[in-house]
Scaffold this motif. Structure first.
Motif, short mmCIF file in Angstrom:
data_model
loop_
_atom_site.label_atom_id
_atom_site.label_comp_id
_atom_site.label_asym_id
_atom_site.label_seq_id
_atom_site.Cartn_x
_atom_site.Cartn_y
_atom_site.Cartn_z
N UNK A 1 0.80 -1.22 0.00
CA UNK A 1 0.00 0.00 0.00
C UNK A 1 0.82 1.26 0.00
N UNK A 2 2.14 1.15 0.13
CA UNK A 2 3.00 2.32 -0.05
C UNK A 2 3.60 2.35 -1.46
N UNK A 3 3.86 1.19 -2.03
CA UNK A 3 4.41 1.13 -3.38
C UNK A 3 3.40 1.57 -4.43
N UNK A 4 2.15 1.13 -4.29
CA UNK A 4 1.13 1.44 -5.28
C UNK A 4 0.93 2.95 -5.45
N UNK A 5 0.74 3.74 -4.38
CA UNK A 5 0.61 5.19 -4.57
C UNK A 5 1.86 5.83 -5.19
N UNK A 6 3.04 5.28 -4.85
CA UNK A 6 4.27 5.83 -5.42
C UNK A 6 4.31 5.64 -6.94
N UNK A 7 3.88 4.46 -7.40
CA UNK A 7 3.83 4.20 -8.85
C UNK A 7 2.85 5.16 -9.52
N UNK A 8 1.68 5.33 -8.93
CA UNK A 8 0.66 6.19 -9.54
C UNK A 8 1.11 7.65 -9.53
N UNK A 9 1.76 8.07 -8.46
CA UNK A 9 2.27 9.44 -8.41
C UNK A 9 3.26 9.70 -9.54
N UNK A 10 4.13 8.74 -9.80
CA UNK A 10 5.07 8.89 -10.92
C UNK A 10 4.32 8.93 -12.24
#
Length: 332
Positions: free
Chosen positions: A221-230
């Protein structure tokens, strides 16, 4: 001739179980075998990239006189010599033709001249190639003219904003891969819009020529938002990386998730940093070479090999028969 390819981010080993052998030793061994079979000269066709070609050339003096290179798409107007080995590359996007004038004196092959020419309207197409293309197209006309489904409304395409074609691709990926969330960027999926009405296989493949493979991976749940932010970063959106053949990377599109006032929701719930999510996408989004995931995360995506995105989307459309406008407003 010997063909040699770079392992493409270890992909051939990771996904196909292929063993990567030491390149120099392998070329020496194969060149020796070819000479035993009667070859006078051995030329290396390399998809290793210019940096690796330079290293190969320094180690293959007297083994090969010429390396015709690729992968890094460098334009070498006069070639590049490393000792007695010449390296040739002719750039990218079929913008140049490369010419090599070779001389065989009965004992030794030498490269007499290297040149590149810009591809222009003045250069006539090769009639043999044109005839072969026409023959192939005639053979497959019935395949590409087959109607695979119906679009109830036109589906738009954009590199700069959320669009319905790429949302459709995201929906397909989420269903096909059994994921909670799917993400796909416009540049790795579509290049043009789709009109309403009967949809032929040929029109779909013209609009969606992507060679990407459907895949799925577990993300925190921390990796997924980071991918979407990029994927929503303006600089990332505007990138035109060579693998996308001149097209912009475009916005990352979502299925099963949405942005609401800057907050990521999965379904109707805010993303949970403590959870593991099953996330679908293509290899461009799930592997680190697309720039969305970090190699340090050591994600282990699995891919629906050898299926590519247009094949997967065609199967989805055929099953649905009639495609309505996908839900929009997923990016807030």
């Amino acid at each position: 001739m010997i063909g040699l390819s770079e392992n493409m981010f270890n992909g051939y080993t990771k996904y196909f179980g292929m063993l990567e052998l030491p390149a120099v030793a392998l070329v020496r061994e194969l060149a020796g075998q070819l000479r035993e079979q009667g070859a006078n000269v051995v030329i290396l066709l390399s998809h290793m990239g210019l940096k690796n070609d330079r290293e190969l050339a320094s180690e293959l003096q007297g083994v090969v006189p010429l390396i015709i290179g690729a992968h890094t798409h460098d334009l070498l107007p006069e070639g590049e010599r490393v000792g007695e080995v010449l390296i040739a590359q002719a750039g990218c996007y079929a913008q140049h033709l490369g010419y090599l004038d070779l001389l065989w004196d009965g004992e030794r092959l030498s490269v007499e001249r290297v040149r590149v020419e810009p591809v222009s309207e003045e250069i006539p197409p090769a009639p043999e190639i044109v005839a072969e293309v026409r023959r192939i197209e005639e053979d497959i006309t019935h395949v590409f003219s087959e109607v695979i489904g119906e679009l109830m409304e036109p589906l738009d395409f954009s590199e700069e904003r959320e669009c319905s074609t790429v949302n459709l691709m995201a929906d397909m990926l989420r269903e096909r891969m059994g994921a909670e969330v799917a993400l796909i960027t416009s540049g790795a999926s579509f290049i043009e819009a789709l009109p309403s009405g009967p949809l032929t296989r040929g029109k779909l493949w013209e609009a969606c020529p992507s060679p990407g493979n459907p895949g799925v991976v577990d993300m925190t749940g921390t990796q997924l938002p980071a991918v979407i932010q990029r994927g929503l970063d303006p600089e990332m959106v505007a990138r035109r990386p060579r693998p996308l053949r001149g097209h912009a990377q475009g916005l990352l599109h979502l299925s099963g998730a949405s942005m609401r006032a800057g907050q990521l929701y999965v379904g109707d719930e805010p993303v949970d940093q403590e959870r593991i999510y099953r996330v679908a996408g293509s290899d461009w989004e799930l592997d680190s070479y697309g720039g969305y995931t970090n190699p340090e995360w050591e994600l282990k995506p699995t891919y629906d090999m050898p299926i590519i995105l247009p094949e997967a989307l065609e199967a989805y459309i055929t099953q649905q028969k009639r495609i309505s406008l996908p839900v929009m407003g997923r990016l807030g």
